[in-house]
Design an enzyme around this catalytic site. Structure first.
Site, PDB file in Angstrom:
ATOM      1  N   CYS A 188     -15.797  -9.226  -8.696  1.00  0.00           N
ATOM      2  CA  CYS A 188     -14.695 -10.176  -8.927  1.00  0.00           C
ATOM      3  C   CYS A 188     -14.842 -11.430  -8.068  1.00  0.00           C
ATOM      4  O   CYS A 188     -14.607 -12.537  -8.530  1.00  0.00           O
ATOM      5  CB  CYS A 188     -13.342  -9.559  -8.577  1.00  0.00           C
ATOM      6  SG  CYS A 188     -13.108  -7.856  -9.048  1.00  0.00           S
ATOM      7  N   ASP A 189     -15.190 -11.245  -6.798  1.00  0.00           N
ATOM      8  CA  ASP A 189     -15.057 -12.347  -5.838  1.00  0.00           C
ATOM      9  C   ASP A 189     -16.366 -12.885  -5.269  1.00  0.00           C
ATOM     10  O   ASP A 189     -16.357 -13.891  -4.554  1.00  0.00           O
ATOM     11  CB  ASP A 189     -14.150 -11.890  -4.674  1.00  0.00           C
ATOM     12  CG  ASP A 189     -12.746 -11.570  -5.148  1.00  0.00           C
ATOM     13  OD1 ASP A 189     -12.280 -12.253  -6.075  1.00  0.00           O
ATOM     14  OD2 ASP A 189     -12.125 -10.636  -4.616  1.00  0.00           O
ATOM     15  N   CYS A 240     -13.950  -6.139  -4.042  1.00  0.00           N
ATOM     16  CA  CYS A 240     -14.650  -6.236  -5.328  1.00  0.00           C
ATOM     17  C   CYS A 240     -15.639  -7.390  -5.343  1.00  0.00           C
ATOM     18  O   CYS A 240     -15.251  -8.555  -5.508  1.00  0.00           O
ATOM     19  CB  CYS A 240     -13.635  -6.387  -6.451  1.00  0.00           C
ATOM     20  SG  CYS A 240     -14.398  -6.531  -8.069  1.00  0.00           S
TER      21      CYS A 240
END
Ligand code: NAP
Length: 309
Positions: free
Chosen positions: A136-137, A133
């Site tokens: 997300c990261d 992701c």
């Protein structure tokens, strides 16, 4: 006796549905499946869930949601549904542990990121340099080289997104033809920060003594082995929605995602609702999954009030 509402899944969608259904006095039973807590439990920090100025740990967010649902009376059990019979007024669901009957069902079983199955992938998954992701990261990898694996729209989208942070994005694809739409391919090809590594099949992800990724080893078309330095490998080779036990009772698209009735989270079976990543291949975010879970619980509550005495 049949449950009022049976909720399948304890990711953001299932837990939000549980909070709303429990608060509405429906006393829902929630089944935690193969990955209790869903995809958020595999990421480290969630920085984009509204309300957390400094981010929140994925596991903490999920366990807080669960505690919140329990506070209003939601009950939890572990099981994995294998078969359903939605032909009668009462829905029957067969799990590995028990058989359930429910007046309404909310399916929030999520989608599992497809993985490559190569050495190093599981070892470094999470906060150590392998993730699925970029949203997300990505922000954790500023000014360092990163790799994206895949040749579809997701991989192109992730690569373009990561150019905001990384010093360089190397897009590794096992062929030289992309599955992605032409416009995405052109954007990727013309971006100065993106380097293409085509006809390269990933073999292994390697890390250092610090337990973090530093290299991905690939095989080129001529059989040569090449090592590509990177701080993170973003795997974007598709998702597998967890819809299998519910077909053919419910309609799914060509990729296996549930197809809800227009502008609702209801399905072709009255009283069965879908929420989160099993029904959404477009947004796939914790907050959108939570929103769908909320909608599913409200729709279930209204449906029960109108159709079940
Ligand atoms: P996808 O289109 O199925 O592409 C998956 C890619 O991963 C393919 O290029 C495939 O290679 C590669 N791959 C699969 N298994 C692999 C493995 N074991 N090792 C290395 N590479 C592997 O998946 P997606 O990109 O997630 O897209 C899914 C759907 O969502 C598509 O319909 C897509 O158009 C849509 N989507 C749309 C947008 C958008 O419009 N903005 C954004 C994201 C996704 P091969 O090509 O060799 O098979």
């Amino acid at each position: 006796m049949a449950e009022n509402v049976l909720i399948l899944g304890t990711g953001c969608a299932g837990l939000t549905a549980a909070i709303y259904a429990a608060r509405a006095g429906l006393n829902p039973l929630v089944l935690e499946g193969g990955q209790p807590g869903g995809q958020l439990t595999t990421t480290s920090e969630v920085e984009n869930f509204p309300g957390f100025v400094h981010g929140v740990d994925g596991n903490e967010l999920i366990s807080n949601m669960k505690a919140q649902a329990e506070r209003f009376g939601a009950r939890f059990a572990w099981d994995r549904i294998e078969k359903v019979d939605f032909s009668g007024a009462t829905k029957k669901l067969v799990g590995g542990e028990a058989t359930y009957e429910a007046k309404a069902v909310i399916i929030a079983t999520g989608a599992s990121p497809r993985l490559m199955g190569i050495p190093g992938e599981k070892e470094y998954y999470g906060g150590n340099g392998v993730t699925t992701c970029a949203t997300c990261d990505g922000a954790f990898y500023r000014n360092v080289p990163v790799v994206v694996v895949g040749g579809g729209d997701s991989a192109c989208e992730e690569a373009l997104f990561l150019t905001r942070f990384a010093s360089k994005v190397i897009l590794i694809h096992r062929r030289d033809k992309f599955r992605a739409s032409e416009i995405m391919v052109q954007r990727v090809k013309s971006h100065e920060k993106i380097e293409l590594a085509l006809n390269c099949t990933p073999l292994e992800i390697l890390g250092g003594a610090d337990g973090k990724v530093h290299t991905i080893k690939v095989k080129e078309a001529d059989g040569k082995i090449r090592e590509i330095a990177c701080k993170c490998v973003f795997i974007a080779i598709g998702h597998v929605p967890n819809s299998q036990p519910f077909t053919p009772a419910l309609k799914v698209d060509e990729n296996g995602y549930f197809v809800a009735e227009a502008n609702t989270v209801g399905t072709q079976v009255p009283g069965v609702f879908v929420a989160g990543d099993c029904a959404d291949h477009v947004y796939r975010q914790a907050i959108t999954a939570a929103g769908m879970g909320c909608r599913a619980a409200i729709e279930a509550e209204r449906w029960l009030a109108e159709h079940v005495s």
